[in-house]
Design a protein around this motif. Structure first.
Motif, mmCIF file in Angstrom:
data_model
loop_
_atom_site.group_PDB
_atom_site.id
_atom_site.type_symbol
_atom_site.label_atom_id
_atom_site.label_comp_id
_atom_site.label_asym_id
_atom_site.label_seq_id
_atom_site.Cartn_x
_atom_site.Cartn_y
_atom_site.Cartn_z
ATOM 1 N N VAL A 53 -12.461 9.830 4.697
ATOM 2 C CA VAL A 53 -11.778 9.056 5.676
ATOM 3 C C VAL A 53 -12.067 7.499 5.723
ATOM 4 N N VAL A 54 -11.140 6.817 5.871
ATOM 5 C CA VAL A 54 -11.146 5.115 5.598
ATOM 6 C C VAL A 54 -11.149 4.812 7.235
ATOM 7 N N GLU A 55 -10.098 5.296 8.001
ATOM 8 C CA GLU A 55 -9.975 4.661 9.340
ATOM 9 C C GLU A 55 -9.248 5.793 10.191
ATOM 10 N N LYS A 56 -9.908 6.195 11.399
ATOM 11 C CA LYS A 56 -9.411 7.311 12.204
ATOM 12 C C LYS A 56 -8.068 6.571 12.951
ATOM 13 N N ILE A 57 -6.943 7.399 13.013
ATOM 14 C CA ILE A 57 -5.676 6.693 13.782
ATOM 15 C C ILE A 57 -5.633 7.249 15.403
ATOM 16 N N ALA A 58 -6.047 8.481 15.299
ATOM 17 C CA ALA A 58 -5.789 8.957 16.616
ATOM 18 C C ALA A 58 -6.644 10.245 16.538
ATOM 19 N N ASP A 59 -7.271 10.768 17.860
ATOM 20 C CA ASP A 59 -7.818 12.104 18.115
ATOM 21 C C ASP A 59 -6.666 13.028 18.456
ATOM 22 N N VAL A 60 -6.887 14.061 18.128
ATOM 23 C CA VAL A 60 -5.860 15.421 18.353
ATOM 24 C C VAL A 60 -6.480 16.486 19.021
ATOM 25 N N LEU B 296 0.899 -1.218 -0.090
ATOM 26 C CA LEU B 296 -0.012 0.066 -0.036
ATOM 27 C C LEU B 296 0.778 1.322 -0.011
ATOM 28 N N ARG B 297 0.550 2.056 -0.878
ATOM 29 C CA ARG B 297 1.553 3.202 -0.999
ATOM 30 C C ARG B 297 0.781 4.444 -0.299
ATOM 31 N N VAL B 298 1.429 5.026 0.594
ATOM 32 C CA VAL B 298 0.811 6.010 1.757
ATOM 33 C C VAL B 298 1.608 7.290 1.554
ATOM 34 N N ALA B 299 0.921 8.227 1.492
ATOM 35 C CA ALA B 299 1.715 9.731 1.275
ATOM 36 C C ALA B 299 1.279 10.644 2.756
ATOM 37 N N THR B 300 2.301 10.952 3.186
ATOM 38 C CA THR B 300 1.959 11.476 4.390
ATOM 39 C C THR B 300 3.282 12.558 4.938
ATOM 40 N N LYS B 301 3.013 13.535 5.978
ATOM 41 C CA LYS B 301 3.913 14.217 6.595
ATOM 42 C C LYS B 301 4.211 13.287 7.945
ATOM 43 N N PHE B 302 3.332 12.563 8.388
ATOM 44 C CA PHE B 302 3.505 11.887 9.422
ATOM 45 C C PHE B 302 4.025 10.578 9.288
ATOM 46 N N GLU B 303 5.330 10.356 8.950
ATOM 47 C CA GLU B 303 5.928 9.219 8.643
ATOM 48 C C GLU B 303 5.867 8.185 9.683
ATOM 49 N N ASN B 304 6.495 8.536 10.711
ATOM 50 C CA ASN B 304 6.319 7.867 11.884
ATOM 51 C C ASN B 304 5.362 7.137 12.553
ATOM 52 N N THR B 305 4.227 8.144 12.414
ATOM 53 C CA THR B 305 2.771 7.505 12.942
ATOM 54 C C THR B 305 2.371 6.564 12.023
ATOM 55 N N ALA B 306 2.314 6.855 10.636
ATOM 56 C CA ALA B 306 1.857 6.209 9.642
ATOM 57 C C ALA B 306 2.635 4.589 9.810
ATOM 58 N N ARG B 307 3.973 4.713 9.964
ATOM 59 C CA ARG B 307 4.643 3.361 9.862
ATOM 60 C C ARG B 307 4.106 2.597 11.054
ATOM 61 N N ARG B 308 4.155 3.458 12.319
ATOM 62 C CA ARG B 308 3.763 2.609 13.287
ATOM 63 C C ARG B 308 2.308 1.948 13.184
ATOM 64 N N TYR B 309 1.329 2.752 12.775
ATOM 65 C CA TYR B 309 -0.078 2.329 12.529
ATOM 66 C C TYR B 309 -0.138 1.043 11.653
ATOM 67 N N TYR B 310 0.441 1.040 10.499
ATOM 68 C CA TYR B 310 0.407 0.041 9.627
ATOM 69 C C TYR B 310 1.344 -1.082 10.106
ATOM 70 N N ALA B 311 2.178 -0.955 11.013
ATOM 71 C CA ALA B 311 3.051 -2.146 11.657
ATOM 72 C C ALA B 311 2.138 -2.763 12.346
ATOM 73 N N GLY B 312 1.317 -1.935 13.373
ATOM 74 C CA GLY B 312 0.574 -2.251 14.293
ATOM 75 C C GLY B 312 -0.702 -3.302 13.702
ATOM 76 N N ILE B 313 -1.146 -3.065 12.329
ATOM 77 C CA ILE B 313 -2.036 -4.005 11.857
ATOM 78 C C ILE B 313 -1.439 -5.024 10.813
ATOM 79 N N GLY B 314 -0.083 -4.920 10.613
ATOM 80 C CA GLY B 314 0.574 -5.985 9.965
ATOM 81 C C GLY B 314 0.365 -5.775 8.387
ATOM 82 N N ARG B 315 0.289 -4.397 8.055
ATOM 83 C CA ARG B 315 0.112 -4.215 6.531
ATOM 84 C C ARG B 315 1.551 -3.570 6.001
ATOM 85 N N GLN B 316 1.778 -4.214 4.941
ATOM 86 C CA GLN B 316 3.127 -3.596 4.355
ATOM 87 C C GLN B 316 2.942 -2.441 3.462
#
Ligand code: PRP
Length: 208
Positions: free
Chosen positions: A170-177, A111-131
């Motif tokens: 929106v597909v999925e919420k990661i966190a409230d801010v 899955l190609r993910v564009a973001t400013k939030f590299e670490n947050t995105a990496r952690r989120y997808y690692a958590g759900i086991g998605r490459q």
């Protein structure tokens, strides 16, 4: 020792809102012209700096500012070594995964993910086991799926207008801010009284 409290405020809407709150709480500055280009302004007991929102934690972590205000999205991304003193219940939004309307993820593909939030995105997808293939952008993230640069984005959603106007959802919420008050660890130790006073005045305004 100069015991003036230095406060790093994020340039932009959130910082202006927070300054208004601080000012109402008795920490205003005669120097304050929110729209001027001046970066430092004095309020007697306190001194304010306007900084780029994502730079607030570094000013506080390294002690250039005793206190700072920034979104919890930035804390989640940078994990700075600071104390998080309080939730200011303003600047409320969420960090979410979004994609073009009707997008279906194909689990067989990276899955190609564009973001400013590299670490947050990496952690989120690692958590759900998605490459994933993380594509770091610095702004206008919503363009990426429109132009086929990415499949999805991980970005801030506040009113949802930017997504709607660009055919995304929106597909999925990661966190409230929300905005947080943060403190330098040694400042907190040596200027506890004054810092607690600023914190209390802020809470009195934000929690009523
Ligand atoms: C954020 C975010 C979206 C927009 C969402 O951008 O990146 O583009 O706000 O808000 P909305 O849901 O109310 O439309 P911001 O204005 O912080 O600027 P940026 O492009 O520098 O991130």
């Amino acid at each position: 020792m100069n015991d003036q409290i230095n406060i790093a405020l994020p340039k932009g809407r959130l910082g202006e809102r927070v300054y208004a709150v601080l000012s109402e709480a008795g920490y205003g500055s005669a120097d304050a012209e929110v729209n001027s280009r001046k970066l430092v302004f004095d309020g007697g007991e306190v001194r304010y700096f306007w900084v780029k929102p994502s730079d607030v934690p570094i000013y506080v972590e390294r002690g250039a500012a005793d206190l700072g205000v920034c979104g919890s999205d930035i804390l989640l991304e940078q994990d700075p070594d600071v104390y998080e003193l309080s939730d200011l219940h303003t600047g409320v939004c969420r960090i979410a995964v979004a994609a073009k309307k009707g997008f279906r993820d194909d689990p067989g593909r990276v899955l190609r993910v564009a973001t400013k939030f590299e670490n947050t995105a990496r952690r989120y997808y690692a958590g759900i086991g998605r490459q994933v293939d993380i594509i770091k952008l610095n702004g206008s993230i919503e363009l990426a799926p429109i132009l086929g640069l990415s499949d999805v984005i991980v970005d801030i959603v506040e009113t949802g207008t930017t997504l709607r106007e660009n055919g995304l959802e929106v597909v999925e919420k990661i966190a409230d801010v929300s905005a947080r008050l943060i403190a330098n660890k040694s400042s907190y130790k040596f200027k506890t009284g004054k810092i607690k006073a600023v914190q209390a005045s802020l809470s009195a305004v934000t929690e009523r």
